[in-house]
Design a protein around this motif. Sequence first.
Motif, mmCIF file in Angstrom:
data_model
loop_
_atom_site.group_PDB
_atom_site.id
_atom_site.type_symbol
_atom_site.label_atom_id
_atom_site.label_comp_id
_atom_site.label_asym_id
_atom_site.label_seq_id
_atom_site.Cartn_x
_atom_site.Cartn_y
_atom_site.Cartn_z
ATOM 1 N N ALA A 1 4.769 -29.202 16.969
ATOM 2 C CA ALA A 1 5.551 -27.884 17.778
ATOM 3 C C ALA A 1 6.641 -27.899 17.449
ATOM 4 C CB ALA A 1 5.259 -28.895 19.126
ATOM 5 N N ASP A 2 7.134 -27.384 16.512
ATOM 6 C CA ASP A 2 8.646 -27.217 15.613
ATOM 7 C C ASP A 2 7.901 -25.740 14.286
ATOM 8 O OD1 ASP A 2 11.146 -27.537 15.919
ATOM 9 O OD2 ASP A 2 11.118 -28.670 14.058
ATOM 10 N N CYS A 3 7.214 -25.075 14.836
ATOM 11 C CA CYS A 3 6.800 -23.462 13.888
ATOM 12 C C CYS A 3 7.690 -23.023 13.282
ATOM 13 C CB CYS A 3 5.391 -23.402 15.034
ATOM 14 S SG CYS A 3 4.251 -25.002 15.434
ATOM 15 N N ASP A 4 8.876 -22.824 13.788
ATOM 16 C CA ASP A 4 10.021 -21.900 12.854
ATOM 17 C C ASP A 4 10.321 -23.095 12.244
ATOM 18 O OD1 ASP A 4 10.929 -23.756 14.843
ATOM 19 O OD2 ASP A 4 12.199 -22.033 16.466
ATOM 20 N N ARG A 5 10.255 -23.911 11.963
ATOM 21 C CA ARG A 5 10.982 -24.488 10.698
ATOM 22 C C ARG A 5 9.712 -25.116 9.997
ATOM 23 N NH1 ARG A 5 14.999 -28.372 12.722
ATOM 24 N NH2 ARG A 5 14.064 -29.430 13.985
ATOM 25 N N THR A 6 9.069 -24.418 9.220
ATOM 26 C CA THR A 6 7.868 -24.737 8.541
ATOM 27 C C THR A 6 8.146 -24.897 7.056
ATOM 28 O OG1 THR A 6 7.432 -22.821 8.431
ATOM 29 C CG2 THR A 6 6.338 -23.712 9.784
ATOM 30 N N PRO A 7 7.069 -25.291 6.181
ATOM 31 C CA PRO A 7 6.197 -26.598 6.767
ATOM 32 C C PRO A 7 6.823 -27.881 7.295
ATOM 33 C CG PRO A 7 6.247 -26.660 4.131
ATOM 34 C CD PRO A 7 7.030 -25.464 4.349
ATOM 35 N N CYS A 8 6.362 -28.171 8.051
ATOM 36 C CA CYS A 8 6.931 -28.702 9.491
ATOM 37 C C CYS A 8 6.941 -30.179 9.083
ATOM 38 C CB CYS A 8 6.947 -28.376 11.070
ATOM 39 S SG CYS A 8 7.447 -29.503 11.611
ATOM 40 N N VAL A 9 8.122 -31.227 9.233
ATOM 41 C CA VAL A 9 7.726 -33.036 8.155
ATOM 42 C C VAL A 9 8.280 -33.501 9.447
ATOM 43 C CG1 VAL A 9 8.029 -34.352 6.576
ATOM 44 C CG2 VAL A 9 7.116 -32.180 5.847
ATOM 45 N N GLN A 10 7.933 -34.203 9.642
ATOM 46 C CA GLN A 10 8.773 -35.662 10.587
ATOM 47 C C GLN A 10 8.620 -37.025 9.118
ATOM 48 O OE1 GLN A 10 7.119 -36.641 14.433
ATOM 49 N NE2 GLN A 10 7.780 -34.870 15.307
ATOM 50 N N VAL A 11 10.189 -37.719 10.183
ATOM 51 C CA VAL A 11 9.751 -39.263 9.682
ATOM 52 C C VAL A 11 9.973 -40.032 10.634
ATOM 53 C CG1 VAL A 11 11.043 -40.610 8.044
ATOM 54 C CG2 VAL A 11 10.782 -38.619 7.687
ATOM 55 N N ASN A 12 8.528 -40.686 11.025
ATOM 56 C CA ASN A 12 9.122 -41.365 12.212
ATOM 57 C C ASN A 12 9.490 -40.663 13.181
ATOM 58 O OD1 ASN A 12 8.497 -43.646 10.269
ATOM 59 N ND2 ASN A 12 10.645 -44.956 10.857
ATOM 60 N N HIS A 13 8.622 -39.359 13.231
ATOM 61 C CA HIS A 13 8.656 -38.913 14.323
ATOM 62 C C HIS A 13 9.716 -38.394 14.708
ATOM 63 C CE1 HIS A 13 4.177 -40.488 14.337
ATOM 64 N NE2 HIS A 13 4.807 -41.623 14.931
ATOM 65 N N ARG A 14 10.807 -38.000 13.891
ATOM 66 C CA ARG A 14 12.010 -37.007 13.518
ATOM 67 C C ARG A 14 11.721 -36.588 13.151
ATOM 68 N NH1 ARG A 14 12.628 -42.060 16.301
ATOM 69 N NH2 ARG A 14 14.494 -42.292 17.741
ATOM 70 N N TYR A 15 12.189 -35.180 13.708
ATOM 71 C CA TYR A 15 11.997 -33.852 12.717
ATOM 72 C C TYR A 15 13.413 -34.196 11.750
ATOM 73 C CZ TYR A 15 9.337 -32.344 16.010
ATOM 74 O OH TYR A 15 8.362 -31.851 18.073
ATOM 75 N N VAL A 16 12.615 -33.317 10.680
ATOM 76 C CA VAL A 16 13.811 -33.464 9.275
ATOM 77 C C VAL A 16 14.012 -32.494 8.536
ATOM 78 C CG1 VAL A 16 13.277 -35.630 8.611
ATOM 79 C CG2 VAL A 16 11.590 -34.529 7.561
ATOM 80 N N GLY A 17 13.057 -31.212 9.543
ATOM 81 C CA GLY A 17 13.292 -29.515 9.368
ATOM 82 C C GLY A 17 12.044 -29.334 8.183
ATOM 83 N N ALA A 18 12.408 -28.055 8.071
ATOM 84 C CA ALA A 18 11.284 -27.646 6.797
ATOM 85 C C ALA A 18 12.207 -28.377 5.327
ATOM 86 C CB ALA A 18 11.536 -26.259 6.647
ATOM 87 N N GLN A 19 10.111 -28.441 4.415
ATOM 88 C CA GLN A 19 10.657 -28.780 3.484
ATOM 89 C C GLN A 19 10.160 -28.104 2.510
ATOM 90 O OE1 GLN A 19 11.771 -32.017 2.683
ATOM 91 N NE2 GLN A 19 12.742 -31.753 4.820
ATOM 92 N N SER A 20 10.530 -28.008 0.720
ATOM 93 C CA SER A 20 10.052 -27.672 -0.004
ATOM 94 C C SER A 20 9.782 -28.668 -0.743
ATOM 95 C CB SER A 20 10.872 -27.138 -0.417
ATOM 96 O OG SER A 20 12.622 -27.897 -1.029
ATOM 97 N N LEU A 21 9.258 -28.536 -1.676
ATOM 98 C CA LEU A 21 9.295 -29.308 -2.728
ATOM 99 C C LEU A 21 9.715 -30.411 -3.264
ATOM 100 C CD1 LEU A 21 6.028 -27.944 -5.046
ATOM 101 C CD2 LEU A 21 5.903 -28.767 -2.716
ATOM 102 N N GLU A 22 10.816 -29.272 -3.416
ATOM 103 C CA GLU A 22 12.046 -30.362 -4.310
ATOM 104 C C GLU A 22 13.003 -31.151 -2.921
ATOM 105 O OE1 GLU A 22 11.543 -27.029 -4.430
ATOM 106 O OE2 GLU A 22 11.123 -27.132 -6.046
ATOM 107 N N SER A 23 13.418 -30.642 -2.113
ATOM 108 C CA SER A 23 13.892 -31.168 -0.518
ATOM 109 C C SER A 23 13.252 -32.146 -0.025
ATOM 110 C CB SER A 23 13.879 -30.212 0.735
ATOM 111 O OG SER A 23 12.540 -30.174 1.148
ATOM 112 N N PHE A 24 11.959 -31.749 -0.325
ATOM 113 C CA PHE A 24 10.936 -33.809 0.168
ATOM 114 C C PHE A 24 10.793 -35.021 -0.472
ATOM 115 C CE2 PHE A 24 7.084 -36.214 -0.205
ATOM 116 C CZ PHE A 24 6.671 -36.204 1.426
ATOM 117 N N ASP A 25 11.041 -34.214 -2.386
ATOM 118 C CA ASP A 25 11.777 -35.888 -3.580
ATOM 119 C C ASP A 25 12.884 -35.928 -2.659
ATOM 120 O OD1 ASP A 25 9.689 -34.565 -4.276
ATOM 121 O OD2 ASP A 25 10.434 -34.175 -6.161
ATOM 122 N N GLN A 26 13.579 -35.377 -2.955
ATOM 123 C CA GLN A 26 15.295 -35.893 -2.346
ATOM 124 C C GLN A 26 15.229 -36.625 -0.588
ATOM 125 O OE1 GLN A 26 18.150 -35.281 -4.335
ATOM 126 N NE2 GLN A 26 18.824 -36.731 -2.710
#
Lengths: 211, 434
Positions: free
Chosen positions: A124-149
């Motif tokens: 339910a955060d479909c204007d910031r895709t692809p959507c990722v949560q950590v422990n059910h907290r939104y961390v914003g859309a992630q690219s492959l690079e930002s995911f590693d960070q």
Amino acid sequence: MSLTQENLARAKELIALYPEPRSALIPLCHLVQEQDGWLRPDAMEEVAALVGVTPAEVRGTATFYDMLHTESVGTYAISVCTNIACLLDGAAELLEHAEGTLGIGVGGTTADGAITLEEAECLADCDRTPCVQVNHRYVGAQSLESFDQLVADLRAGRRADTIPNHGTLVRVRRTVGLKADPAQIAAERAAMAAAQADRAAAKAPVGGSSS
Amino acid sequence: MAITEVPHIVTARRGYEDSHTLERYLATGGYEGLRKALTMTPEAVASEVDTASLLGRGGAGFPAGRKWSMLRKDPLTYLVINGDESEPATFKDHLLIESDPHQLIEGVLIAAYALQVTRAFIYVRGEFALGLERVQQALNDAYDHGAVGADIFASGFSIDVVVHPGAGAYICGEETALLESLEGKRGFPRIKPPFFPAAIGLYGQPTVVNNVETMSNLPWIILNGGAAFAALGAGRSTGTRLFALSGRVRNPGAYELEMVKTTFRDLIYAPVLGGGIRGSNQLKAFIPGGVSAPWFGPDQVDLPLGQDEVGDAGSMLGSGSIVVMDSADCVVRAAWRITKFFARESCGQCTPCREGSGWLERVLYRIEHGTGREEDLDLLLDVSDNISPGLQWPPQQTTICVLGPSIPSSIHSAIEMFRDEFLLHIKEGACPHA
Ligand SMILES: Cc1cc2nc3c(=O)[nH]c(=O)nc-3n(C[C@H](O)[C@H](O)[C@H](O)COP(=O)(O)O)c2cc1C
Ligand code: SF4
């Protein structure tokens, strides 16, 4: 391992908010996860005793829900949504990348116990895709690079101020009990308890006949 | 009225960083609707909502005023708010819960007063950690402010509100499953009849279940009058609605728009809204109301955003979420992923839904991954027909709840609109878009 004194008191406060104790079952499971990170078998027994059901009923309920874990979980559960809006924006590739980076499959936990990877349904955060949560907290859309960070930051404890360990869902506690007419609340509870007893009586085996 | 001149009924505080705080809420007219309601009779409050013709915003679009009038008379009744929002691509309740929790609470209090209910539960999706914190904080502050609790605003009316967290299960958005969940059980939908919540709801007592957005409209309706709300929109679709736009548009987001007076074309292409398709691709198809809804093609883009208008065209406005697919997107993959979602979230009580969803998912998977056969298209339609006989709209139901008959929507649409693309997957033994 059981609920601390403080958490036991909180459990009783939660139960008092409902006409029937069983309604507090899920909130209590969240409370246990806040304390232990997941639902240990003895904790489920304790919840069962508190709300007046069998341990099997607690387990049976808990296993229905994605967020309640009857096996241990990493400090951080990373949920990558791959549902429709995220799928259209590279979520499947992100998830594959995450599996590679972390060296685990979906549902797995890294050897150091830091991270569990989950494939989520729509968050339910479909204007910031692809959507990722950590422990059910939104961390914003992630690219492959930002995911590693993100993973590096989590491992180094750099996100600990905004993302509590797995299991802690709501850090804001209710500050008041029920306030409306106490006589009415007491009458409601008594009516519920009577109805519950009736139902239990109706369910009890009668003279060996089973239908 | 131009798109931008429409009153912002539920998103009035969107520009403020601190829109979730009591201070901001009070500084922008907060709790005035409740104060006004408390000077009216409960019947008069309900009558305003009836006049407004406020349709439920959770998906089924049932008029809130009518629902309230159906609540069975009983000394003990409940109000339950559905904040479980998990229909894929729907993200408007999430926004309302996080950014304006007091508006939600005020709406709940107005409804509770109209219904003379003394206990309300706000069921919030478990994955909304921040949302849960915001609503709990707002509720704590509302109690301190005297808006909730005993004798609120010295009106003689008392009400308690409890925020209840979910724990991750799409089906708990279905109102009777939500009640089961609130009773501490697995989220199994109940059989209707007899378990219509208004008759036999929470703990067996008569219960009104309403959506978060439905509630969030109430402060404005009471302050401005039901007639002012009904003056917006047209036909049965009155007022504004918060539409969630996602997919291949330049500006995905949640937009509050006047019902009926705005079209899908406006939403997708207007520069102040969706801004058109990203890159140089063309619109291929769009889902008009959550993934349970049948799809539309480019020739339906001029349809108005109205409940009956979309219904008559063979789909539904549903949860108000629009997903845009463009010419580079693979519809087989999209239908497969949506079906995988249903297979995962089926509660398993009904055979057609439980077994059918899994079958359909596997067949779609093999087509997408290049091992499909031509007969698979008939197989997909046949299995779909077993879940929802006749494959018509609105769908026939063979199951306890409407999750089951929602499964064929995307499959049937995709095959009807893009049969050639399915066949190409099969012929080439691979996804042409991969
Ligand atoms: C499978 C399924 C999922 C649903 N999910 C939601 C949901 O997440 N939120 C919601 O408000 N309604 C949801 N609904 C609709 C509810 O059953 C119910 O109609 C609604 O909460 C009533 O509120 P309203 O009249 O204000 O719209 C769902 C229905 C079904 C069948
Ligand atoms: S239709 Fe599906 S989700 Fe609904 S009750 Fe039946 S099995 Fe459960």
